[in-house]
Structure formats: C-alpha cells, structure tokens
Design a protein around this motif. Structure first.
Motif, PDB file in Angstrom:
ATOM      1  N   GLY A 550     -32.982 -13.742  22.169  1.00  0.00           N
ATOM      2  CA  GLY A 550     -33.037 -13.657  20.870  1.00  0.00           C
ATOM      3  C   GLY A 550     -33.334 -14.750  20.160  1.00  0.00           C
ATOM      4  N   GLY A 551     -33.705 -15.001  18.867  1.00  0.00           N
ATOM      5  CA  GLY A 551     -33.423 -15.917  18.211  1.00  0.00           C
ATOM      6  C   GLY A 551     -31.537 -16.321  17.691  1.00  0.00           C
ATOM      7  N   PRO A 552     -30.692 -15.317  17.053  1.00  0.00           N
ATOM      8  CA  PRO A 552     -29.720 -16.004  16.890  1.00  0.00           C
ATOM      9  C   PRO A 552     -29.123 -16.116  18.487  1.00  0.00           C
ATOM     10  CG  PRO A 552     -29.786 -13.714  16.893  1.00  0.00           C
ATOM     11  CD  PRO A 552     -31.026 -13.565  17.071  1.00  0.00           C
ATOM     12  N   PRO A 553     -27.624 -17.428  18.323  1.00  0.00           N
ATOM     13  CA  PRO A 553     -26.972 -17.469  18.643  1.00  0.00           C
ATOM     14  C   PRO A 553     -26.529 -16.499  20.022  1.00  0.00           C
ATOM     15  CG  PRO A 553     -26.359 -18.721  17.317  1.00  0.00           C
ATOM     16  CD  PRO A 553     -27.399 -18.272  16.931  1.00  0.00           C
ATOM     17  N   ALA A 554     -26.187 -14.847  19.018  1.00  0.00           N
ATOM     18  CA  ALA A 554     -25.425 -13.479  19.610  1.00  0.00           C
ATOM     19  C   ALA A 554     -25.479 -12.915  19.934  1.00  0.00           C
ATOM     20  CB  ALA A 554     -25.213 -12.903  17.921  1.00  0.00           C
ATOM     21  N   ARG A 555     -27.709 -13.309  20.330  1.00  0.00           N
ATOM     22  CA  ARG A 555     -28.155 -12.797  21.103  1.00  0.00           C
ATOM     23  C   ARG A 555     -28.841 -13.953  22.375  1.00  0.00           C
ATOM     24  NH1 ARG A 555     -32.036 -10.618  16.987  1.00  0.00           N
ATOM     25  NH2 ARG A 555     -33.847 -10.589  19.151  1.00  0.00           N
ATOM     26  N   GLY A 556     -27.883 -14.742  21.783  1.00  0.00           N
ATOM     27  CA  GLY A 556     -28.831 -15.483  23.655  1.00  0.00           C
ATOM     28  C   GLY A 556     -29.818 -16.513  23.306  1.00  0.00           C
ATOM     29  N   GLY A 557     -29.549 -17.180  21.740  1.00  0.00           N
ATOM     30  CA  GLY A 557     -31.431 -17.713  21.480  1.00  0.00           C
ATOM     31  C   GLY A 557     -29.994 -18.760  21.230  1.00  0.00           C
ATOM     32  N   GLY A 558     -30.418 -20.250  19.727  1.00  0.00           N
ATOM     33  CA  GLY A 558     -29.742 -21.463  19.225  1.00  0.00           C
ATOM     34  C   GLY A 558     -30.122 -22.471  19.832  1.00  0.00           C
ATOM     35  N   LYS A 559     -29.503 -23.337  20.596  1.00  0.00           N
ATOM     36  CA  LYS A 559     -29.452 -24.489  20.849  1.00  0.00           C
ATOM     37  C   LYS A 559     -30.130 -24.133  22.431  1.00  0.00           C
ATOM     38  CE  LYS A 559     -26.197 -26.561  18.720  1.00  0.00           C
ATOM     39  NZ  LYS A 559     -26.740 -28.199  18.216  1.00  0.00           N
ATOM     40  N   THR A 560     -31.394 -23.798  22.526  1.00  0.00           N
ATOM     41  CA  THR A 560     -32.223 -22.958  23.716  1.00  0.00           C
ATOM     42  C   THR A 560     -31.780 -24.645  24.773  1.00  0.00           C
ATOM     43  OG1 THR A 560     -33.895 -21.479  22.433  1.00  0.00           O
ATOM     44  CG2 THR A 560     -34.010 -22.289  24.717  1.00  0.00           C
ATOM     45  N   HIS A 561     -33.347 -25.812  24.256  1.00  0.00           N
ATOM     46  CA  HIS A 561     -32.663 -26.584  25.465  1.00  0.00           C
ATOM     47  C   HIS A 561     -31.673 -27.245  25.693  1.00  0.00           C
ATOM     48  CE1 HIS A 561     -32.554 -31.156  25.924  1.00  0.00           C
ATOM     49  NE2 HIS A 561     -33.414 -31.019  26.310  1.00  0.00           N
ATOM     50  N   ASP A 562     -30.726 -27.444  24.924  1.00  0.00           N
ATOM     51  CA  ASP A 562     -29.161 -27.545  25.422  1.00  0.00           C
ATOM     52  C   ASP A 562     -28.662 -26.842  26.014  1.00  0.00           C
ATOM     53  OD1 ASP A 562     -29.668 -29.568  23.982  1.00  0.00           O
ATOM     54  OD2 ASP A 562     -28.461 -29.331  21.887  1.00  0.00           O
ATOM     55  N   PHE A 563     -29.127 -25.179  26.281  1.00  0.00           N
ATOM     56  CA  PHE A 563     -28.493 -24.513  26.811  1.00  0.00           C
ATOM     57  C   PHE A 563     -29.369 -24.339  28.186  1.00  0.00           C
ATOM     58  CE2 PHE A 563     -28.661 -20.335  28.975  1.00  0.00           C
ATOM     59  CZ  PHE A 563     -27.573 -19.773  29.345  1.00  0.00           C
ATOM     60  N   TYR A 564     -30.520 -24.729  28.520  1.00  0.00           N
ATOM     61  CA  TYR A 564     -30.627 -25.259  29.781  1.00  0.00           C
ATOM     62  C   TYR A 564     -31.014 -26.461  30.535  1.00  0.00           C
ATOM     63  CZ  TYR A 564     -33.398 -19.935  29.511  1.00  0.00           C
ATOM     64  OH  TYR A 564     -33.624 -19.404  29.484  1.00  0.00           O
ATOM     65  N   ALA A 565     -30.244 -27.237  29.323  1.00  0.00           N
ATOM     66  CA  ALA A 565     -30.241 -28.192  29.995  1.00  0.00           C
ATOM     67  C   ALA A 565     -29.032 -28.818  30.688  1.00  0.00           C
ATOM     68  CB  ALA A 565     -30.566 -29.571  29.071  1.00  0.00           C
ATOM     69  N   SER A 566     -28.315 -27.190  30.253  1.00  0.00           N
ATOM     70  CA  SER A 566     -26.460 -27.579  30.710  1.00  0.00           C
ATOM     71  C   SER A 566     -25.991 -26.776  31.770  1.00  0.00           C
ATOM     72  CB  SER A 566     -25.681 -27.216  29.275  1.00  0.00           C
ATOM     73  OG  SER A 566     -25.449 -26.269  29.487  1.00  0.00           O
ATOM     74  N   GLN A 567     -26.996 -26.437  32.633  1.00  0.00           N
ATOM     75  CA  GLN A 567     -26.889 -26.228  34.217  1.00  0.00           C
ATOM     76  C   GLN A 567     -26.371 -26.632  35.133  1.00  0.00           C
ATOM     77  OE1 GLN A 567     -28.104 -21.443  31.856  1.00  0.00           O
ATOM     78  NE2 GLN A 567     -29.265 -22.141  33.772  1.00  0.00           N
ATOM     79  N   GLY A 568     -26.357 -26.145  36.254  1.00  0.00           N
ATOM     80  CA  GLY A 568     -25.147 -27.205  37.065  1.00  0.00           C
ATOM     81  C   GLY A 568     -26.566 -26.222  38.233  1.00  0.00           C
ATOM     82  N   LYS A 569     -26.095 -27.423  39.338  1.00  0.00           N
ATOM     83  CA  LYS A 569     -27.264 -27.035  40.123  1.00  0.00           C
ATOM     84  C   LYS A 569     -27.011 -26.012  41.649  1.00  0.00           C
ATOM     85  CE  LYS A 569     -28.499 -31.774  40.410  1.00  0.00           C
ATOM     86  NZ  LYS A 569     -29.415 -32.357  39.317  1.00  0.00           N
ATOM     87  N   THR A 570     -25.846 -25.199  41.008  1.00  0.00           N
ATOM     88  CA  THR A 570     -24.503 -23.775  41.422  1.00  0.00           C
ATOM     89  C   THR A 570     -25.911 -22.346  40.689  1.00  0.00           C
ATOM     90  OG1 THR A 570     -24.124 -23.732  39.583  1.00  0.00           O
ATOM     91  CG2 THR A 570     -23.087 -24.336  41.549  1.00  0.00           C
TER      92      THR A 570
END
Length: 847
Positions: A550-570
């Motif tokens: 969703g839009g808010p952090p409480a529903r997975g939103g927030g800093k979307t770019h940072d979230f996906y850029a932080s996922q590792g090789k696993t």
C-alpha cells in the motif's frame, strides 16, 4: 548544506506559492461562506494552542464557536463545520497541485536512482556491459488497484491535471478561474462508484500520463544504454490493472464487468494510438508512407468508433514496418526516429494497455469447488478425502455449463470461460494471471487450475499464470512447503514448462503487517522470499515476486526505492512488481514528471542490486539472528495488543473504522464476508490502517519496534543494534520507514481518551509505546528529529498536517458527540465521513 538548499527551494516553490494562491480562496463562489477563509485560521490556532494545553477536541471546537462566531443553534454550527471541511478539501487540492508542479525543480535528472545517474555510475565503474545484461533480464511492473483510499470524481481529477500546468506557468488569472471551478465542483460521488467507474478513473491516468511517460522513459533508456547489438526489451516497464478484475470480497465485480473493463482498456489504447498517429502523419507526409499510415488510421478509427474490426498489435506493427521500409528506401529515413518511437509504444502497450488481473479469495474458490463436486461428482459429506477430490478435479473430462449453476459459482465459471475471448481481443498479455488471496494450501492453486479444466480448457490451452498470494503469518509460514509440493506435482510442472518455467508469487505486506506487526511482517516476507528463491532455483524455475504494497509503511509502502535496493543476492531479482493504489497513484505517479522519476527509481533499484557490489545488502548470520530476535520480541508485543479485549472495540467505538464502508470512496466493502460481529481477521488492511491514521496514532507502522529495541538496550546490547543499522541497508530502511509513520502521528489529538473509563488504559499502552519507539529510534539513528535526513518529505508532512488540523478537530468533535449520544447523530456521522476525505487525501499515503 544540501539540506539547507533543498529547504530554501521548498520554501520558495511550495510554501510561499501556497500562501499566495491560498489567498485566492477568499473569493471562491461558495454559498453562505464568504467568511470561511477568515474563520479557518482561528480554528487552526484554537486547535494548535488547545492541544498543546491538553484540551479535548470538544472543548476546542466549542471555544471556537464561542469566541469567533455568534452561532446559537446546533444546526448552524454543523453547517459551518461542513463549510470548513469543503474549504479545506479544496486547499488540499491546491497544495497537491503546487507541490506536484514544483517536482521537476526539486528533483534533478541526475539524482540518485535516475537513469542518468545509473549510466554515469556504470560508466565509471566499467559496468556498462553488466548493466545491459541485467536490463535484458529485468522488468518493473506497477499494478494499479482501486482500493478505496482515494476517489476523486473524474471532474476533480481533470481540474487537478490542469491546475498543475497553470501553476507551473504561474498564471494567476487561470489559477483563479480553476479555483473557482473547483469551488463549484462536487467532491463527493452521489453514489458509490462501480468497479467500471473505478476502472475508467484510472484509465484516465493511463491515457493522459502513462502512455507518454512510459514511452518517453523507454526512449531515454534506449538512448542511454542501446547499442547496435543491444536494445532494451519493450516489456522492461509494464503496467497491471485490478479494477474490474479484483473480485476478492467485492460482490460488484462480475464476469460482465471484467469483460467491459477489458474492452475499455482495449479501446483506450487504440484511441491513444489514433491520437499519436495523427501527430505522426503531420511529419510523415511522403508518397507511399502517408498512404500506409492513412490506412492504419482508418483501421483504428473503424475499430474504435464502428467496432468493425479487431485490430491486433501484429497488424499495427506490420503497417508501421511497411511504412518504415518505404521511408528508408525512398525518403532517406527522414523522421524515422518518431516512427520508431510509435513502434516501441505499440510493442510496449499491445492492444491491452495494461494487464488485467483476476483475483479471488481461496475460501470462495473452495466453496465453489465443493458445490461442483457435490452436484457433478457426488462428493458430498465428510466421506471423501481431499486427495480423492483433487484427483477427480485434475483427471475428469467433465465440462460444465455455467448456466447449470447460480450466483457466485455461475459467475466464476462464466468469467473463466470469458478469458479466452478477452485474450483473443486484447492479446494474451491483456489477461494472463489469476491471483488467489489467502493462499495457504496446495489445493488453493490446484482449485483454480481445475476451474479452467472444468470450463473446457485443455491443459495446453490454459494460457494463465496461477499466482498464490501468501499474506497472513500462517500463509507466509506455509509458502515454501506449498510451492515445493506444487513444483513436484507432474500436472503443475507441465503447466509451468508451458508458461516458460516462470512462477509468479504474490506476498501481502498489508495483511501481513495487520496480522504480525510492522517489523515481524517485513522480516517474515524477506525470509519467505529467500526460501521461495531457493526452492525455485532447486527446481530450475524463475520466480517473480509480486508485492502487495500500500502507500504507507504500515502497508509496505514508504521508501520503496530504498527497500528494493536493499535486498541482497539471496532474493530473486528478475522483476520488481508492486501494487499502487489510492493517493499513491496521484501522489507518486500522478503526472509525467513524477511518474517518470519514480519508475526510474524502481528500475535502477533492481539493476543496482545485481550490478554493483555493496556489502550492506547481504546480511551475515549475526545480523540475521539480531533482526530475527527483534522481530520476535516486537511480534509478541504487537500480539499482546491485538489480544487485548479493548482492541477491536477501540477501533469500532473510538475511530472512523465503522464509517469507511459508508463513504462513497470505493466499490468494495470494508470487510470480507457479510453480517455477523466484526472479527479482526475479516478486517481489510486499508480501513484498518486508515483508521489508525485518522486517529493520528499509526499503530501498525511502529508498535512493538520500540519495545524490541528497548529490550536489547536493557540487556546491554544496544551497540549491536547500532552496528546493524549502520551495516544493513534493509534494517536501516525499516527504521526510516517506521519513523515516517511516527512523524505523521499526533497523540495530543486523542489525549482526551486517557480519561475515558473504558479505553483510557488502552490508549495509554499505545502512547507509551509511541514515546518509547520515538526515543529509541532517535538514539539509534543519531537524529534530533524524525525524518531528519529527508527535509523535503518532512516539510511536506508539516504543511499537510497544518492544513488538516482543523479537519481532525472537527472529526474528533463529531465522534465525541456520537459517543455521548448528544445532538443530531445523523449529522455528526456525516461530518465524520466527510472529514475522512480531506484527511486521507492530505496524508497522500494514509499513514
């Protein structure tokens, strides 16, 4: 220094302009409200000073009436409050338009996360080849939903669209005229929008924002990274579409509606091609070329307006290529670049524009399957095992006639039958996924596979990706085992081979957070993705994760770019796919500049993950153990809150929860299932999170996080957490997103509740956790204020909160009157509902 420059720019381009253009509201053509613009600042000041002095909303509003008006009757006071709400609603639209218009000046083409910055970095680090290789194995897909977090009528959307343009040019007279139009234009839907209305509302954005945005962005990527031997794939940027296909808990989405929406998408993209072609023909007026393009224009016209032909993308591309051949051979390839651009768009959008998804709850499918088994196979009662039933479903040659059934079963079977026709018209890309909410068992996927067989599809004709959606804690825990069983099953293995050995799996951040709390849900999804990546690799399958955010952090939103850029090789990184909804559509992807920028951010996040080395992305064993420990501690704290006997009653009696379903925002009911007492598990995530947001408490975005941090601090291990914050991008993003939720909280608004005999203790539990979370997160980050590292977002939140503070006071005032059973209950309920709109729209991501 950089923050100071950004702050000053924001002051000049947004804050100052809002003050100037806001003054135009004084002359808005409202009936009986010429003095609202003068009264509103008094209500704001009374609210601000009142909350600081620990007054209740009731005391504040009554004092406002007493000191600043001479109104005597309840009817007069309620009428004034309605006028204030109308006024503030329009202030929110003006502020949104000003902030959106300033976007290009507040963000640079070379910012971090842009295509230009990616190209520059790839060049400097000698990774251009690796970047092109990743571009060939990557895509971004944004799926538009119509979940009811915002629904402006089309007339208001068009004013918003126009306001942004005239504000960019600082045309005061045109702004004044549009504000006058805004003043006279209704903001409310007289009736609930139908799913078709919702679809048409978003198709407006497809036609007037995304057709150009995605086309221009693709050209930009092609120019930056294309070579003689490499051109990015046209499916690099994709769009998905849920209105009209998402029937999960929405009885108004029928087989007929799905067909109508598919038709609208088809006609809309043909209209975009027709308009584009008209511009093209003004330049490509050469002998031979013009005749071919005139013919294509006639074909499109006939398909759009006369329904005489079924134009396919293959047909359109053949005509373009014929024109291109003549252009090169006889006219020196003049203007070939604009013909290439048109050809690329046809390859991107096909004849479907956006992919329409079907979604339904696994429990509904089971009811349908049980009815079919009882009626057609004699499997009734408890005497038959699940294995016997599944075996019949997967081996029978029975073909059902939808007309032999009634209600939901008939409609579901009819919808499955219609998919073949939709694919013939819109192309397979137009509808190729069936999503199953609340997936927890292998049968949830196989039931859908069986429905296609029962509707007469041969196994090789099922051109559909069946997508399980794991969203509860139980579902996430079961995901690995469910997928392993599916991958081992010969009939499903054969189906996957036909689908290119690609399995899409959806994970629900919204319901996950509602069920498990903020930290636990995010960590559980992270681990589930790792497990599903490994099991898919073991079976030589490519897994694509689709995030229900969703839009808010409480529903997975927030800093979307940072979230996906932080996922590792696993975690598999073939595609970033996520839902966007409500205000996120208008606030993050609402105009060409924003949409292009945010599509770029998503795209580069995924590319960077694979191409550039960053030790902060991959979690070591100690970091994993620490996050796991924090997640479990916070989960226990959140679970205790959920188990509190006052939890659901508090939301029912003290928040706006009961009023979401009464508003004409969206077509879906606010809970799954009809009638009966309200149960936590039936609550939809949007009204659940939204109700906390309206209270300015935002519980799902932080609760339990501070407690977990404090437990480790008490144990003398806080340095470990600090090291984790510095060393892990993933954990850092979780912390910063949670701080965003807290920054949009405002507990003085509801501090009167601490004196409430029934709910005072419960309110205090929430407030204490908020204070603890804020204290510990500031200590962890070294910040002096929440969102310190994001000056633009922080300033925007501050301005928005100031605009809607009077609205919050009115809403709480009305709720108090309802709770006390004082005065005109119906009028106060309408005040609560009406104030929902402005609060929701101003927050832009609802928490």
């Amino acid at each position: 220094m950089q923050y100071e420059v950004q702050t000053e720019k924001f002051r000049q381009l947004v804050a100052n302009k809002f003050q100037i253009y806001n003054s135009l509201f004084m002359s808005l053509p409202y009936d009986k409200m010429s003095n609202i613009g003068m009264l509103l600042p008094f209500l704001y000041e009374e609210s601000k000073a009142g909350y600081e002095g620990e007054k209740s909303p009731e005391e504040i509003v009554e004092e406002f009436f007493r000191k600043h008006t001479d109104l005597k009757t309840e009817e007069q006071k309620i009428e004034l409050l309605f006028k204030i709400i109308q006024y503030v609603e329009r202030q929110v639209v003006l502020y949104d338009s000003i902030e959106d218009a300033a976007f290009p000046q507040l963000h640079s083409e070379s910012d971090a996360g842009t295509i230009l910055q990616l190209h520059e970095r790839a060049l400097q680090e000698h990774q251009l080849g690796a970047t092109r290789k990743k571009l060939a194995d990557f895509a971004v897909k944004v799926v538009f939903t119509a979940h009811p977090t915002q629904f402006y009528p089309n007339s208001v959307q068009r004013i918003l669209h126009d306001l942004r343009s005239v504000i960019t040019n600082d045309s005061v007279s045109e702004i004044d005229m549009l504000l006058q139009q805004l003043g006279k234009t209704p903001f409310l839907n007289i009736e609930k929008p139908t799913p078709l209305d919702e679809a048409l509302s978003i198709i407006f954005y497809l036609r007037y924002v995304y057709y150009d945005t995605i086309g221009e962005l693709f050209k930009k990527i092609k120019n930056a990274f294309g070579t003689r031997n490499f051109s990015p794939a046209p499916d690099l940027i994709q769009m998905g579409f849920w209105p009209g296909g998402d029937r999960d808990g929405n009885p108004f989405v029928t087989a007929e509606i799905t067909q109508k929406v598919a038709h609208e998408l088809h006609i809309s993209i043909l209209k975009s091609y027709y308009a584009h072609l008209k511009k093209l023909r003004r330049r490509l007026s050469f002998r031979g070329v013009s005749e071919v393009l005139d013919g294509l224009s006639d074909d499109l016209y006939a398909a759009i307006f006369a329904g005489k032909s079924n134009v396919t993308d293959v047909h359109i591309l053949a005509k373009i290529e014929a024109a291109e051949k003549i252009l090169i051979e006889k006219h020196n390839g003049l203007f070939k670049n604009i013909l290439d651009d048109f050809k690329d768009r046809v390859k991107i959008f096909g004849t479907h524009f956006a992919t329409l998804d079907i979604r339904q709850d696994s429990r509904i499918h089971q009811e349908i399957i049980d009815e079919i088994l009882a009626k057609k196979a004699g499997f009734s009662g408890e005497n038959f095992s699940s294995e016997e039933k599944l075996n019949w479903l997967l081996t029978t040659d029975t073909v059902l006639n939808p007309n032999d059934f009634e209600g939901l079963t008939k409609d579901t079977l009819q919808n499955v039958c219609n998919i073949k026709e939709i694919q013939q018209k819109n192309g397979e890309r137009g509808l190729h996924r069936y999503i199953i909410s609340n997936s927890e068992h292998i049968k949830d996927v196989l039931n859908v596979f069986a429905l296609f067989r029962l509707c007469g599809y041969k196994d090789e004709e099922i051109n559909i990706d069946i997508v399980p959606l794991f969203e509860t804690m139980d579902g996430l825990d079961a995901a690995e085992n469910v997928m392993k069983q599916l991958y081992e099953l010969p009939v499903y293995k054969k189906h996957l081979e036909k689908r290119g050995k690609i399995q899409t799996i959806m994970l629900g951040f919204s319901d996950g957070t509602k069920d498990g709390g903020y930290l636990k849900a995010n960590w559980e999804i992270y681990e589930t993705k790792e497990q599903l990546t490994k099991i898919s690799d073991d079976f030589d399958l490519k897994v694509v994760f689709f995030d229900g955010r969703g839009g808010p952090p409480a529903r997975g939103g927030g800093k979307t770019h940072d979230f996906y850029a932080s996922q590792g090789k696993t975690i598999a990184n073939h595609q970033i796919e996520l839902t966007i909804q409500g205000q996120t559509i208008t606030s993050v992807f609402g105009n060409k500049d924003q949409a292009k920028y945010n599509f770029e951010q998503l795209l580069t996040a995924g590319i960077e993950n694979d191409v550039f080395k960053n030790s902060k992305k991959d979690l070591n064993q100690n970091e994993r153990k620490l996050i796991e420990e924090l997640a479990e501690i916070s989960f226990k704290k959140y679970s205790d809150l959920k188990a509190h006997p006052r939890f659901v009653p508090y939301l029912q009696e003290m928040s706006t929860l009961e009023y979401y379903g009464k508003t004409n925002i969206g077509s879906r009911p606010t809970k799954r299932g009809a009638g009966g007492a309200l149960k936590f598990e039936d609550l939809r995530a949007i009204p659940f999170v939204g109700s906390w947001s309206q209270l300015k408490q935002n519980v799902p975005g932080f609760f339990g996080f501070g407690f977990a941090l404090n437990e480790l601090k008490y144990a003398g291990r806080f340095q470990e957490v600090k090291d984790l914050y510095k060393g892990s991008d993933f954990f850092k993003t979780l912390v910063l997103n949670s701080m965003m939720s807290m920054n949009k909280s405002y507990f003085p608004l509801t501090s009167y509740m601490k004196k409430n005999e029934k709910f005072g203790e419960f309110w205090a539990i929430i407030f204490e956790e908020y204070k603890l979370s804020e204290k510990l997160m500031l200590e962890l980050t070294g910040f002096e204020t929440l969102m310190e590292e994001e000056p633009l977002s922080r300033l925007s939140v501050k301005m928005r909160e100031k605009i809607v503070l009077p609205l919050l006071s009115i809403q709480q005032y009305a709720l108090i009157k309802i709770q006390k059973e004082e005065g005109n209950r119906e009028a106060y309920e309408k005040l609560v509902m009406r104030s929902l709109f402005g609060n929701i729209n101003a927050s832009r991501n609802s928490a």
